[in-house]
Design an enzyme around this catalytic site. Structure first.
Site, mmCIF file in Angstrom:
data_model
loop_
_atom_site.group_PDB
_atom_site.id
_atom_site.type_symbol
_atom_site.label_atom_id
_atom_site.label_comp_id
_atom_site.label_asym_id
_atom_site.label_seq_id
_atom_site.Cartn_x
_atom_site.Cartn_y
_atom_site.Cartn_z
ATOM 1 N N ILE A 29 5.453 56.996 1.216
ATOM 2 C CA ILE A 29 4.931 55.977 0.724
ATOM 3 C C ILE A 29 4.271 55.276 1.239
ATOM 4 O O ILE A 29 3.990 54.927 2.570
ATOM 5 C CB ILE A 29 6.033 55.008 -0.072
ATOM 6 C CG1 ILE A 29 5.098 54.249 -0.870
ATOM 7 C CG2 ILE A 29 6.904 54.629 0.627
ATOM 8 C CD1 ILE A 29 5.933 53.437 -1.867
ATOM 9 N N SER A 30 2.613 55.141 0.964
ATOM 10 C CA SER A 30 2.273 54.517 1.364
ATOM 11 C C SER A 30 1.890 53.248 2.158
ATOM 12 O O SER A 30 3.331 52.569 1.721
ATOM 13 C CB SER A 30 0.769 54.713 1.504
ATOM 14 O OG SER A 30 0.360 55.922 1.236
#
Ligand code: SAH
Length: 220
Positions: A68-69
């Protein structure tokens, strides 16, 4: 731990405000984007064992070797994508867990998102529905070819990095449209913005970033 997970601890307004302040201190200026970050429940996009880190400004594993960024990167890309006004139709490459998708959704009328790993896409679809984001169109495909049937797009955002920007994406950018993508090698890339003006593509290179690779083909 249970009490925290249920919302008065790590997922509380104060925890989210702290993240927003951190992003502001790190240079994010668009308050509309900071609001979207505040309103997006990032803890719902990761597994429970990592939920205590949900509002830290870090990337976290989501399985299948993907992440997940980092919130800063999501905020920065969103800010860049909407800097010239809200794009009507947007294409995202790399749905992953769907977090960036959710942050982006309020800023466009139509959002199309492509993911090459089927199980990630299935999970993202469930979460987006739970959050009332049924309007987002998802496709299991290699994003290197864009989404031809829906082109052109006013905005294109890629959450995976490659040494070059795929021609398929550039050709699906509308006149006056903007593409935001990390460009570079495996270890580090530069956040790159391309503005299309007729047949001209104006490129700006901005912040150093680190993304997972833009891969070829699909995985079931
Ligand atoms: N947007 C996500 C980040 C996901 S990481 C977030 O909000 O956190 C990047 C994603 O890009 C991964 O899920 C990876 O599978 C996907 N990806 C990599 N190459 C791709 C390609 N060619 N087509 C579609 N998705 C791709």
């Amino acid at each position: 731990m249970d009490i925290q997970l249920s919302g008065i601890g790590m997922t509380s307004a104060r925890t989210r405000d702290r993240l927003v302040q951190r992003l502001r201190d790190a240079g994010i200026q668009d308050e509309r984007v900071l609001d979207a970050i505040r309103n997006t429940p990032r803890h719902l996009f990761i597994e429970e064992a990592l939920a205590h880190q949900a509002y830290d400004d870090t990337a976290l594993p989501i399985g299948h070797g993907q992440t997940i960024s980092q919130p800063w990167v999501v905020a920065r890309m969103t800010e860049l994508l909407i800097a010239n006004g809200k794009p009507r139709k947007v294409l995202e490459i790399g749905t992953g867990c769907g977090y960036q998708t959710s942050v982006l959704a309020p800023f466009c009328d139509e959002l199309y998102s492509v993911e090459r790993i089927r199980p990630l896409q299935d999970q993202a679809r469930k979460r987006l529905l739970q959050l009332g984001l049924a309007k987002v169109q998802l496709k299991h495909a290699d994003g290197g070819f864009g989404w031809k049937a829906e082109a052109p797009f006013d905005g294109i955002l890629a959450a995976c990095a490659r040494a070059d920007i795929p021609d398929g994406l550039l050709s699906q950018l509308a006149d006056g449209g903007r593409l935001v993508m990390p460009v570079g090698g495996d270890r580090q890339q530069i956040l790159t913005v391309v503005d299309r003006e007729g047949d001209q593509f104006h490129t700006q290179t901005l912040d150093p970033v680190r993304f997972v690779p833009f891969q070829r083909g699909v995985m079931r």
